[in-house]
Structures are given as C-alpha cells and as structure tokens.
Motif scaffolding. Structure first.
Motif, PDB file in Angstrom:
ATOM      1  N   LEU A 361      18.315 -32.750  62.084  1.00 56.03           N
ATOM      2  CA  LEU A 361      18.977 -33.174  63.326  1.00 56.03           C
ATOM      3  C   LEU A 361      19.710 -34.492  63.134  1.00 56.03           C
ATOM      4  CD1 LEU A 361      16.326 -32.183  65.996  1.00 56.03           C
ATOM      5  CD2 LEU A 361      18.689 -31.398  65.921  1.00 56.03           C
ATOM      6  N   GLY A 362      19.131 -35.386  62.324  1.00 53.66           N
ATOM      7  CA  GLY A 362      19.794 -36.658  62.041  1.00 53.66           C
ATOM      8  C   GLY A 362      21.109 -36.451  61.323  1.00 53.66           C
ATOM      9  N   ARG A 363      21.136 -35.538  60.347  1.00 55.47           N
ATOM     10  CA  ARG A 363      22.379 -35.240  59.641  1.00 55.47           C
ATOM     11  C   ARG A 363      23.394 -34.602  60.583  1.00 55.47           C
ATOM     12  NH1 ARG A 363      24.044 -37.970  56.374  1.00 55.47           N
ATOM     13  NH2 ARG A 363      25.492 -36.326  55.734  1.00 55.47           N
ATOM     14  N   LYS A 364      22.910 -33.705  61.436  1.00 52.64           N
ATOM     15  CA  LYS A 364      23.807 -33.063  62.402  1.00 52.64           C
ATOM     16  C   LYS A 364      24.429 -34.105  63.328  1.00 52.64           C
ATOM     17  CE  LYS A 364      23.844 -29.440  65.950  1.00 52.64           C
ATOM     18  NZ  LYS A 364      23.018 -28.436  66.689  1.00 52.64           N
ATOM     19  N   LEU A 365      23.602 -35.080  63.780  1.00 49.23           N
ATOM     20  CA  LEU A 365      24.101 -36.143  64.645  1.00 49.23           C
ATOM     21  C   LEU A 365      25.097 -37.020  63.894  1.00 49.23           C
ATOM     22  CD1 LEU A 365      23.972 -37.718  67.314  1.00 49.23           C
ATOM     23  CD2 LEU A 365      21.950 -38.909  66.434  1.00 49.23           C
ATOM     24  N   SER A 366      24.797 -37.345  62.641  1.00 48.04           N
ATOM     25  CA  SER A 366      25.713 -38.175  61.846  1.00 48.04           C
ATOM     26  C   SER A 366      27.067 -37.497  61.675  1.00 48.04           C
ATOM     27  CB  SER A 366      25.109 -38.467  60.471  1.00 48.04           C
ATOM     28  OG  SER A 366      23.984 -39.298  60.583  1.00 48.04           O
ATOM     29  N   GLU A 367      27.047 -36.196  61.367  1.00 48.82           N
ATOM     30  CA  GLU A 367      28.302 -35.463  61.199  1.00 48.82           C
ATOM     31  C   GLU A 367      29.099 -35.421  62.496  1.00 48.82           C
ATOM     32  OE1 GLU A 367      26.972 -31.727  59.766  1.00 48.82           O
ATOM     33  OE2 GLU A 367      26.313 -32.513  57.817  1.00 48.82           O
ATOM     34  N   ALA A 368      28.391 -35.235  63.620  1.00 47.12           N
ATOM     35  CA  ALA A 368      29.083 -35.210  64.913  1.00 47.12           C
ATOM     36  C   ALA A 368      29.691 -36.580  65.226  1.00 47.12           C
ATOM     37  CB  ALA A 368      28.103 -34.792  66.016  1.00 47.12           C
ATOM     38  N   ARG A 369      28.977 -37.645  64.879  1.00 43.21           N
ATOM     39  CA  ARG A 369      29.513 -38.991  65.098  1.00 43.21           C
ATOM     40  C   ARG A 369      30.758 -39.238  64.244  1.00 43.21           C
ATOM     41  NH1 ARG A 369      23.619 -42.080  65.088  1.00 43.21           N
ATOM     42  NH2 ARG A 369      23.308 -42.098  67.364  1.00 43.21           N
ATOM     43  N   GLN A 370      30.692 -38.822  63.001  1.00 47.12           N
ATOM     44  CA  GLN A 370      31.849 -39.006  62.124  1.00 47.12           C
ATOM     45  C   GLN A 370      33.066 -38.287  62.691  1.00 47.12           C
ATOM     46  OE1 GLN A 370      32.342 -40.909  59.612  1.00 47.12           O
ATOM     47  NE2 GLN A 370      30.306 -41.501  58.889  1.00 47.12           N
TER      48      GLN A 370
END
Length: 558
Positions: A361-370
């Motif tokens: 979920l953290g990676r998913k959130l990071s990608e969405a932020r980028q």
C-alpha cells in the motif's frame, strides 16, 4: 456558512452581534483597533485555550456564540446526527462557550454540553483559520503531505495504508513482548504455578465469604436465638393464653354471632385465615427450635476458613471474586506459556504478512503521489502567476524510503516543497527563500487550488497580506474574491486594494465610552465603505482626490 456571531464581555468587546453573508468579506480598521479579536473569539469558541485574561475587566464571565447554517454540508450534518447533537428538522448549528474568572469553561452545541476534544474536532470541520503562524506551518513536511494528498484525492488511500502500518507496528510490539516472556518463561511459570497451587488448595467458591459471615453470626449468637424462638413458640402455642388459643375462642364467638346476624358471616373467613397463618408460624418455630444445633466445632471451622480467605484477599489485594478471576487468568497464561514457541512463530508470520501489506500500500501511495506532483506544481505555478509571481518556480520533491521501518503513518515518502521567486536562482526549501509576502501568496495559491476538494465551509485569513502591496495586493484581492464563490471567505486586511474586492465590508474601531475602551464592529454601507477605503488610501488626511480615488477603486473592482 457562519451566519451570526455574538460576543459579550470579551477583552475590549462589551457586547457585539454580527450577521454574516456568503462570499468574500473584509474587516478593516486602524492599527490596534481590535480586528484580530474576532479571530481570537472564534478560535476560543472552537476549542482554543482560554484564560481569565480573555474576560473583560469588571465582568465575571465572557460568552461567545456562533450560528452556522449547514444546509450545503451533508457530511457535517451526518456527523452531528451520529453525535446526537442535531435536533430533527434543523440544519443550523449553535455553538456557545462561557469563560469564568474561576477558570471554568463550558462549551455547548445546540444547547448540549460537550467536552473540549469534541468541540475541537467540530471546529476543524467548520472553520479554517490562516494567519502568520499557519503560513509557517507550510514549512512542515506533514502539512506539505496533506496538501499533496488532498489535491490528488489520496487521503482515503493514505488512511488505508495507515491502518495496515499501525497493525504492523502492533504486531511487532506483540512479538517483542512474547519474545521477552519466552526469556522469562521458567521464572514466570514457577511463579504462576505457586499462585495456582495456593489458590487451588483454598478451593474458593463464589460468594463463600459472605455466606460464612452470615453462618458465623448465627452460630455466635446461638444461645440468644434459641431463647427468642422458645419465647415466640410459647406466645403462639405453648401456654393457655397463647395466640392460637385466643383465636380459637374468637372463632367460637364469631360462629355464634353469625347464627344471629347474617351480616357478620364473612368474619368467619378472616378468623380462619388468621388461625391458619398462626398455625404455620407455630410449626415453623417448632421446627426451628427442634432442629437447632449449637456446634462450637463448626464455629471454629468457620473462623479458620474466614481467616484463610482474609489472608488471601489481603495478600493479593483482591476480593474473592477477583481471586477467582485471577485463577482463570493464571490457567490461561500457563497454557499460553506452554505454547509460547508456537505463538511466537504465528505472530512472526503475521508480522511478515502485515509488513508486505503495508509495503504494497505504501508503494501504491508513493506511485499515486508521483503521478499528481506535476499537476500540483503546474496549478500552483499558474496561481502564483496570477499573484504577480509569473517568474517563480514551485517544485514538489518526493523521496521514498526503502523499508517500512523507516516510514511513518503518512506513507513511505519524504516530501519537501522547494521554491524559487526569481529567474536565474536555484530551487531551495521554503524556509530559506520565501519571505513573508511570498509565503502569503503561496498560502493563497494553495487554498485556491484546493478549493474544489476542501470541505471546510469557512476560510478566515488574518492579515496574510503582510509584506505585499500595489498590484500584488489587487491581484490577491481578486483571488480571495474568486475563492468566495466556493467558500465563505473572511479576511482581516490593511490594504485598500484587497478591501475593495470584497462583497461585504466591516469596520472595526476602538473608542472610549464612559472612560473605558470599547471595540465595536460596523457593517458599512456603500457610502461608508468609500470613506473607509479613502482612509486606507490617504491616512489621517482625506482629501477629495483621495475620496475620488477610493470611489474609482471600488468601481473598478466591482
């Protein structure tokens, strides 16, 4: 929106009642007139820290009240209904707070007393206050992440990540706890076995101590009990003048009376009932005294048992019921310790799974932020251009950590807003390059960009125009006016260029009444507003030229 504000005995305000309208409204006045008192009052009303110094000199109590209309804000209405703070059929909210010199502070929502934390949470839904302090909060990475996630619609995803992150943390702590217990297992087991044996040998029974005390009291007073029951038996049956003998004579008389007068035949039933009850009592007293035993040995046994129970209760500092519950807990813990290796292995597997879930979920959130950083940069840069900063650059820097252990509840990313106000210069953190005026414009740019996702109905800007003037002030006024199309916007300002843009204008002034200083607020008419704009333009001396300039400024902005 905020529709009414009532203040009494607060600082320089004796009594004040204000009505508000939708759109953009400004508050102006001489320096030191008390413009920020309105903001201070709202902050206190919404759960801010209070003290006796806020109460006007000579008064015992200060009262703050505000009315909000929430017809266009269903989420807030639903929350209020969950808290049972919204009467059926109403969409208005009345907030009230009283401050006393004794230090008592009471808060009410629609007439119901509420705790401080509830008022603070409610205030966060209703009003967003921006001042010099809030501008400095832009330097915080937490606030910067909030801005990015709100803009990108990522708050729900962040909350989901935070849930898994906290679960992983809880499991890590559980593993540490069970690992420590495994190290102390032998000593702990010996201790628990000792307690279990001691309590088990006592063979505790629920309510036993109270039952024993009642039996002890009976045996201790056996002589007197037997004396009493013998006396009662003699009075009821054991002599010629007993109650039963007397009732038997009464029965004969009533029978004879009934043969003469039919009206008293029902007396016979009453007499028979009385005789039956007395006979039952006679049998009861006879059985009691015949079965009565004085047993000194049983009394000694009870004394010994009560002493044991008292010793255990004193030793463990628990009641009999709590000792029984302790026995159950001891058995559960002994079973758990017996299976501690299996429990540790199971928890470690759960930790691994929780880690993977949080990481995914953290990676998913990071990608969405980028994916949304460039859009935010473009929108902020465009807004800054409207605010006469067309040469500036704004950048959102994101760096993801490589492990969940290095992260926090807001995600894997470390964020930093960087800024460059002038061409030819490099990007630097806001704290190093942004002046007060630049931060003011950046704050307004952010609020304008977030207007579509910001659900807080009331925005208050307390002199965020510091360090600006001229065309920049005029442009800032235009952006505040535009923001007033989606929010109720209130601004305390000293700039005529901003004041002229407002839909509504209030004047704050300070005067002496009966040798006391009093602050007041007046909603200005069109003519009064032109006079105030002229004062802001020309200062103490207002000439016809200045008045004409004020009129032209108002005409141009409207």
């Amino acid at each position: 929106m905020l529709t009414e504000l009532r203040i009494s005995h607060f600082a320089l305000i004796e009594s004040l009642e204000l009505e508000f309208s939708p759109g953009f409204q400004v508050f102006t006045g001489e320096t030191g007139a008390g413009k920020s008192l309105l903001v201070d009052a709202l902050i206190l009303l919404l759960g801010g820290r209070a003290s006796a110094e806020h109460i006007r000199s000579g008064a015992k109590e200060a009262t703050l009240e505000a009315v909000f209309s929430l017809s266009r804000h269903p989420p807030i209405l639903e929350k209020l209904k969950e808290w049972d703070l919204l009467p059926d059929g109403t969409q208005d909210l009345l907030l009230r707070r009283t401050l006393s010199r004794e230090g008592r502070s009471r808060m009410y929502v629609n007439g119901r007393l509420v705790p401080l934390h509830q008022m603070v949470e409610l205030g966060g839904w209703l009003v967003d206050i921006h001042g010099q302090h809030e501008q400095q909060s832009l330097l915080s990475s937490k606030v910067q992440l909030n801005v990015l996630d709100a803009f990108g619609g990522l708050l729900a995803l962040r909350d989901e990540y935070a849930t898994h992150y906290h679960r992983w943390q809880d499991l890590v702590r559980a593993v540490a706890d069970v690992t420590q217990r495994a190290k102390e297992r032998q000593e702990r087991e010996e201790f628990l076995h000792f307690q279990s044996e001691e309590l088990g040998k006592a063979q505790l029974v629920p309510g036993e101590d109270e039952a024993l005390l009642r039996e002890h009291k009976k045996l201790q007073n056996s002589g007197r009990l037997l004396e009493i029951v013998n006396q009662a038996y003699d009075l009821l049956y054991g002599n010629q003048e007993s109650v039963l003998s007397q009732l038997t004579e009464v029965r004969k008389l009533v029978h004879e009376l009934g043969t003469i007068d039919d009206n008293v035949q029902n007396w016979h039933e009453s007499v028979e009932g009385g005789i039956a009850q007395v006979e039952e009592l006679v049998w009861a007293t006879r059985n009691y005294k015949d079965g009565f035993e004085h047993d000194p040995a049983r009394l000694a046994q009870i004394d010994e048992r009560l002493a044991l129970l008292q010793r255990l209760k004193k030793k463990y500092r628990e009641s009999l019921e709590e000792l029984l519950a302790r026995q159950t807990r001891i058995q559960s813990e002994l079973e758990e310790l017996a299976n501690i290796e299996e429990r540790t292995q199971d928890l470690q597997q759960q930790v691994s799974q929780a880690y993977e879930d949080a990481w995914a979920l953290g990676r998913k959130l990071s990608e969405a932020r980028q994916a949304v950083t460039r859009k935010l940069e473009e929108r902020i840069t465009a807004e800054l251009a409207h605010l006469m900063m067309d040469k500036s650059r704004f950048h959102v820097g994101l760096t993801a950590v490589s492990e969940v252990e290095q992260a926090g509840p807001y995600g894997l990313d470390q964020i930093e807003f960087t800024f460059c106000a002038n061409p030819g210069e490099g990007l630097h953190p806001l704290a190093r390059v942004a002046s007060g005026g630049e931060l003011s414009r950046l704050m307004l740019a952010l609020k304008t960009v977030l207007a579509s996702v910001d659900q807080v109905p009331v925005l208050i800007f307390d002199e965020v125009d510091a360090g600006i003037g001229g065309n920049v002030a005029s442009t800032m006024g235009q952006r505040l006016k535009a923001l007033g199309q989606t929010h109720q916007v209130m601004c305390i300002t000293h700039l005529p260029q901003i004041a002229a843009q407002a839909h509504h204008h209030c004047l704050v002034k300070k005067e002496s009444v009966d040798k006391r200083t009093v602050a007041s607020v007046t909603r200005l008419s069109a003519e009064e507003r032109e006079e105030e704009i002229a004062r802001m333009l020309g200062g103490a001396t207002i000439t016809q030229t200045v008045r004409k300039a004020a009129g032209e400024l108002l005409k141009a902005t409207n």
